[in-house]
Design an enzyme around this catalytic site. Structure first.
Site, PDB file in Angstrom:
ATOM      1  CG  ASP A  91      -1.802   1.190   1.355  1.00  0.00           C
ATOM      2  OD1 ASP A  91      -1.897   1.953   0.369  1.00  0.00           O
ATOM      3  OD2 ASP A  91      -2.408   1.377   2.429  1.00  0.00           O
ATOM      4  CB  ALA A  92       3.148   2.839  -1.833  1.00  0.00           C
ATOM      5  CE  LYS A  93      -4.043   5.042   0.645  1.00  0.00           C
ATOM      6  NZ  LYS A  93      -3.276   4.169   1.550  1.00  0.00           N
ATOM      7  NE  ARG A  94       5.226   3.948  -4.606  1.00  0.00           N
ATOM      8  CZ  ARG A  94       5.874   4.508  -3.600  1.00  0.00           C
ATOM      9  NH1 ARG A  94       5.536   5.707  -3.174  1.00  0.00           N
ATOM     10  NH2 ARG A  94       6.880   3.882  -3.025  1.00  0.00           N
TER      11      ARG A  94
END
Ligand code: OMP
Length: 268
Positions: A91-94
């Site tokens: 989860d890094a919302k790239r």
């Protein structure tokens, strides 16, 4: 087994809770602080206590990046011990211009070997494409998030009367040519979920917001049950991993997960 198959296997067993390994150094039980790598040791014990009945594990990279190089080592070691048959979500919302997104995707999938990731669609299709080309991975794209600020943009009403997040869901459906897309939908938006659930039937839905953020697991499960869909994954981080304290915190963690699994079972 590709990522989609991993997830489907667990969902078909009636397992829908994703354990969020958002490990905050300051919340680790004191007796683990003497270990060489307290974050890894905490995660190892959580994984041992939950691996039979967790549907997936989501690791929010912020919690590891915050610790610098040491945190990155803890992240790599944790990924190595998650059983291969369980989906991992980075989860890094790239999402960035194409060539930068390609680097982000390579980092998450080629280097860290995550099975799936979270993406922010604000920059549009070319920012998503480098990820979607990893056909065997799953890509959970933000639609309606769980935070109060979701009102600022995601709830804007477009000219045709649709909310912006509804337009995003339509776009995600059109980007799903390899059947490797999912949606992120805040679990604390049950009314909106009820309106949108039929438009997400070809997509896996990741729902954070139960536990510390107050969303109702029961309501979520009932909405999917009514729709006849089992393609949902509810992420719970703090309410599971910090369910216990002291030397035997693991038993409280595993009991908490069982409690949530029972809520799912009773409402499906
Ligand atoms: P807890 O509130 O502790 O269960 O953690 C929620 C986790 O889900 C965190 O890692 C958040 O960054 C993440 N999350 C949200 O809380 N809301 C969203 O709308 C989207 C996410 C996410 O993409 O996972």
């Amino acid at each position: 087994m590709n990522s989609k198959e991993k997830l489907e296997r667990r969902l078909n067993l009636g397992l829908h809770i994703c354990v969020g390994l958002d490990t905050d150094f300051n919340k680790i039980p004191k007796h683990l602080l003497e270990c060489e790598d307290p974050i890894f040791e905490f995660n190892r014990r959580i994984i041992e206590a939950t691996k039979v009945s967790a549907a997936a594990y989501k690791l929010n990279l912020a919690f590891y990046e915050k610790e610098g190089a040491k945190g990155f080592t803890s992240l790599l070691k944790t990924l190595e011990i998650i059983p291969a048959e369980i989906l991992t979500i980075g989860d890094a919302k790239r999402g960035d211009i194409g060539n930068t997104s390609a680097m982000y995707a390579a980092a998450l999938f080629d280097h860290l070997n995550f099975d799936s990731c979270t993406l922010n669609p604000y920059m549009g299709v070319d920012s998503m494409q480098p990820f979607l080309l990893y056909k065997d991975k799953l890509h959970f794209i933000l639609a309606l998030t769980s935070n109060p600020g979701s009102q600022d943009f995601e709830k804007l009403i477009l000219k045709d009367g649709k909310f912006l997040y509804e337009e995003v869901i339509e776009k995600i459906n059109s980007w799903n040519q390899f059947q490797n897309c999912g949606v992120v939908f805040g679990a604390n938006n049950p009314n909106e979920l009820e309106r949108s659930v039929s438009k997400m039937k070809d997509l896996f839905v990741l729902l954070p917001g139960v536990g510390a953020q107050g969303g109702s697991l029961e309501e979520i499960v009932k909405i999917f049950a009514k729709e006849g869909s089992n393609k949902f994954l509810v992420n719970i981080s703090r309410a599971i991993i910090y369910a216990g304290s002291g030397e035997s915190f693991e038993s409280a963690v595993s009991a908490k997960l069982s409690e949530y699994n029972l809520v799912v079972e009773n409402n499906l």
